[in-house]
Design a protein around this motif. Sequence first.
Motif, PDB file in Angstrom:
ATOM      1  N   UNK A  52       5.236 -12.085   3.059  1.00 53.61           N
ATOM      2  CA  UNK A  52       5.019 -13.424   3.615  1.00 53.61           C
ATOM      3  C   UNK A  52       4.724 -13.363   5.109  1.00 53.61           C
ATOM      4  N   UNK A  53       5.496 -12.561   5.822  1.00 47.02           N
ATOM      5  CA  UNK A  53       5.398 -12.582   7.286  1.00 47.02           C
ATOM      6  C   UNK A  53       4.360 -11.589   7.820  1.00 47.02           C
ATOM      7  N   UNK A  54       3.983 -10.621   6.994  1.00 47.45           N
ATOM      8  CA  UNK A  54       2.951  -9.663   7.422  1.00 47.45           C
ATOM      9  C   UNK A  54       1.741  -9.739   6.497  1.00 47.45           C
ATOM     10  N   UNK A  55       1.959  -9.656   5.198  1.00 50.48           N
ATOM     11  CA  UNK A  55       0.820  -9.670   4.275  1.00 50.48           C
ATOM     12  C   UNK A  55       0.179  -8.295   4.174  1.00 50.48           C
ATOM     13  N   UNK A  56      -1.145  -8.227   4.021  1.00 47.65           N
ATOM     14  CA  UNK A  56      -1.827  -6.942   3.824  1.00 47.65           C
ATOM     15  C   UNK A  56      -1.580  -5.982   4.985  1.00 47.65           C
ATOM     16  N   UNK A  57      -1.487  -4.698   4.656  1.00 46.98           N
ATOM     17  CA  UNK A  57      -1.122  -3.688   5.659  1.00 46.98           C
ATOM     18  C   UNK A  57      -2.010  -2.447   5.494  1.00 46.98           C
ATOM     19  N   UNK A  58      -3.324  -2.651   5.746  1.00 46.94           N
ATOM     20  CA  UNK A  58      -4.270  -1.544   5.553  1.00 46.94           C
ATOM     21  C   UNK A  58      -3.923  -0.374   6.496  1.00 46.94           C
ATOM     22  N   UNK A  62      -3.976  -2.517  12.841  1.00 45.21           N
ATOM     23  CA  UNK A  62      -2.914  -3.269  13.519  1.00 45.21           C
ATOM     24  C   UNK A  62      -2.048  -4.012  12.506  1.00 45.21           C
ATOM     25  N   UNK A  63      -2.605  -4.343  11.347  1.00 44.79           N
ATOM     26  CA  UNK A  63      -1.802  -5.026  10.329  1.00 44.79           C
ATOM     27  C   UNK A  63      -0.705  -4.087   9.801  1.00 44.79           C
ATOM     28  N   UNK A  64      -1.056  -2.828   9.611  1.00 46.32           N
ATOM     29  CA  UNK A  64      -0.020  -1.872   9.197  1.00 46.32           C
ATOM     30  C   UNK A  64       1.034  -1.736  10.305  1.00 46.32           C
ATOM     31  N   UNK A 280       4.805   1.995   3.339  1.00 51.48           N
ATOM     32  CA  UNK A 280       4.781   0.687   4.001  1.00 51.48           C
ATOM     33  C   UNK A 280       3.389   0.088   4.043  1.00 51.48           C
ATOM     34  N   UNK A 281       2.355   0.904   3.907  1.00 46.93           N
ATOM     35  CA  UNK A 281       0.989   0.369   3.941  1.00 46.93           C
ATOM     36  C   UNK A 281       0.615  -0.199   2.578  1.00 46.93           C
ATOM     37  N   UNK A 282      -0.455  -0.973   2.559  1.00 46.01           N
ATOM     38  CA  UNK A 282      -1.001  -1.493   1.306  1.00 46.01           C
ATOM     39  C   UNK A 282      -2.515  -1.541   1.435  1.00 46.01           C
ATOM     40  N   UNK A 283      -3.192  -1.710   0.341  1.00 50.30           N
ATOM     41  CA  UNK A 283      -4.622  -2.004   0.444  1.00 50.30           C
ATOM     42  C   UNK A 283      -4.788  -3.370   1.067  1.00 50.30           C
ATOM     43  N   UNK A 284      -5.943  -3.545   1.705  1.00 49.29           N
ATOM     44  CA  UNK A 284      -6.251  -4.747   2.482  1.00 49.29           C
ATOM     45  C   UNK A 284      -6.365  -6.004   1.632  1.00 49.29           C
ATOM     46  N   UNK A 285      -6.634  -5.846   0.321  1.00 49.24           N
ATOM     47  CA  UNK A 285      -7.017  -7.021  -0.476  1.00 49.24           C
ATOM     48  C   UNK A 285      -5.836  -7.757  -1.100  1.00 49.24           C
TER      49      UNK A 285
END
Lengths: 459, 459
Positions: A52-58, A62-64, A280-285
Amino acid sequence: MRTLVLALAAASLPTLAAAQTVASETPAAAASADAALESDTLAWDFVEGITTEVGPRQAGTEAEKRGRDWAVAWLKANGFANVADEPFEMETWVPGELHRAEIVSPFPQPLVVQPLGGSASTGPEGITAEVVEFANVAALEAAPAGSLNGKIAYIGHAMTPTQDGSQYGFAGPTRWVGAGIAASKGAVATVIKSVGTDRHRNPHAGGTSFPEGVAATPAGALSIPDALNLERMFDRAEGPITMKLTLEPRELGTTTSGNVVGEIVGRDPSLPPVLVACHIDSWWNGTGAIDDGAGCGIVAAAAKHVAAAGQPLRTIRVLMAGAEETGLWGSRAYSAAHIDEPIAVGLESDFGADRIWQFESNFRESNPDLHARIAAAVARFGVSNGTGVATGGADINIARDQKTAIIDLQQDGTRYFDLHHTPDDTLDKVDPVQLRQNVAVWTQVVGILANEPGPIKGE
Amino acid sequence: MRTLVLALAAASLPTLAAAQTVASETPAAAASADAALESDTLAWDFVEGITTEVGPRQAGTEAEKRGRDWAVAWLKANGFANVADEPFEMETWVPGELHRAEIVSPFPQPLVVQPLGGSASTGPEGITAEVVEFANVAALEAAPAGSLNGKIAYIGHAMTPTQDGSQYGFAGPTRWVGAGIAASKGAVATVIKSVGTDRHRNPHAGGTSFPEGVAATPAGALSIPDALNLERMFDRAEGPITMKLTLEPRELGTTTSGNVVGEIVGRDPSLPPVLVACHIDSWWNGTGAIDDGAGCGIVAAAAKHVAAAGQPLRTIRVLMAGAEETGLWGSRAYSAAHIDEPIAVGLESDFGADRIWQFESNFRESNPDLHARIAAAVARFGVSNGTGVATGGADINIARDQKTAIIDLQQDGTRYFDLHHTPDDTLDKVDPVQLRQNVAVWTQVVGILANEPGPIKGE
């Protein structure tokens, strides 16, 4: 309810003595595990919070970084010691903004597509070319050299949901190596049927790779309904099918990622720690709920529940690896940085949030007593004693590199590949009841391991 | 198997005499219906063909025109007479290419959004504003005038799957009138929770409208997982939530659409025809399989099966209405053009492709014998005799305008709103077994109606 469960489980234990051993050696951890089954909120708090507070973490973006910062804050807020974000360098690919496929003729219509990790860009003008159909990688491999010159390759597959996820190995090559093989035969681009088992207009992302000496081409995943539609077009078209494909991913070059770590410090720092891992990372989508926010929530919640039952003998180290999805960058970096610090045992949670149904280790023969005690202890949660040898997951390279003990707590993967690497990887897919079962099993297993005085692998 | 089914069905018939009447008056049509249940391929051929060879068919566009051309060719190829594409003018809205929503702060991440029909454009620069949350339309209505000045309204709802689709009336106002109410209170844009029952990242499109004197604003549907994520953000954020919304739909002005018609010509042209209807257009984001390619396949297949059993007494007219989705343009145009040509009865198939479970008419009281005969004839397909009064669907305005007989063959809508107006409306969602049951029931009902000499409504 639990009384009944315990009574039935006891009847199927190898020996009643084993059950009594478990009860006597880790009564507090066992009670914590039972409590987690009914009322854990920590794992949910983690996965709800980060999605919820971060979302995608490519990976590498910077999202990761925001995801790692969020996890660091969460671990500190929950009383973990020695919390850190250990940096490493990586080569970073990002998907870009524009992903489009359309049939130009004979049946003009848009198809839903997303770029595969490692895909080259078509440029904004896109690539328009005839599409050639291959039912699977074997059919593609049989195509003559040069036969795809100037063409777009379409590669299909058929994939059935499996509890153990084994069909990922069967269908996965379409994504893993298809584009590279097509490029080596002259294809200017590749589109694949998403490697998955759902029927939604949400492509399955994931990495692809190109052989040494073969330049990367644009490569995208069609959603499965779009791939099925394209296959029907091949059945119905009397002439060639022309597609326009536009993908604009970019290579950012070297960026900094990191591994988030935190500890429950044990009573005897001279004993090698128990390493519990996730990424901790995820795909962007998607928002990385089942892959792998839930896994991080599970391992961290279990570590905290074990600590709450009394300071464990060994340190429990949580590793939330960075940049798993694009090439195990974090797992490799962690192993390289810590290879001289022995761990006792490595475990990973990275297969969703559905129920754990099987336990396996790589010390069934070398430490049969411990293996049997763990098997007996998790039986009441519906977890059977598997016959295979645990090899661990992506995030615990260090356990393989150190040839140390490994445990696999196998989750039910029946619906995992409906969601894996898709936009649909969102919090609503996590079943809170099954998530708690995961935390309970992990609490039980980590509770035993962290209080085990002897070598886990028994060697 | 069928023998057993017939035996059991007979036991539950109102009177055995009714069953015998059916058997004696339309034995060939009944046999055709039974055969369709086992082996119809026509309906599937239609819906597979139009979704594969045409795809999306947004009202008033060239894509809809290709859909009409395809349907005209299909009807001619399948032996229908008097096939035509009857043109009408309409005001046409198109969704544009760029649909984007992102949370700017405090939890930056993209959300999946698509524009609602009738939405204005934000311009390419988008609108960035604070989002204000309303749980539903009632909460929005309670907001003071002017209280949304400069804000983006978010409107939620809660919707449960229902077999009869009745919760569309309960949750639908969020889409139908939410943006208009928000705009009247000063909102610069509106995003809604998609009106649907799924949990996929695929927004539910559909029309919205603005009250007289209220200028249209940009209005988009978030996918349900994205709406749930936004709702969690409201729970977790300590300050305002800022969103950037970019939607670029366009009004094309007046364009030409059309109604596709075709006939099975009856033995007595002096008798008013049986009108069986569906709509040929679809929302732009899916391929219009369940909405309403399947419906067109069902009604056309049934008409042909009745004809194959012997030329019917009355003409069966198939109406594949244009431009239903954006305001019943085709249904209204058809009624206006043909209001002076009485029809005997109107029926529509436009609620997916799942099993028909209930029969209703508007002549239960005025023609109880015919109502009972139809009810008896469809009982063997698991279709019950409903207690309500049929009002017909969107595509048979003419039946309401002429106050003539109407029949509703109610489909199971339990999963309809998982798919309705979404990208996921694709062929793979059509269950061939349930599709054939639809064709069987329609063949039975149309077979009776087209061979009924007296007035259907009995007046």
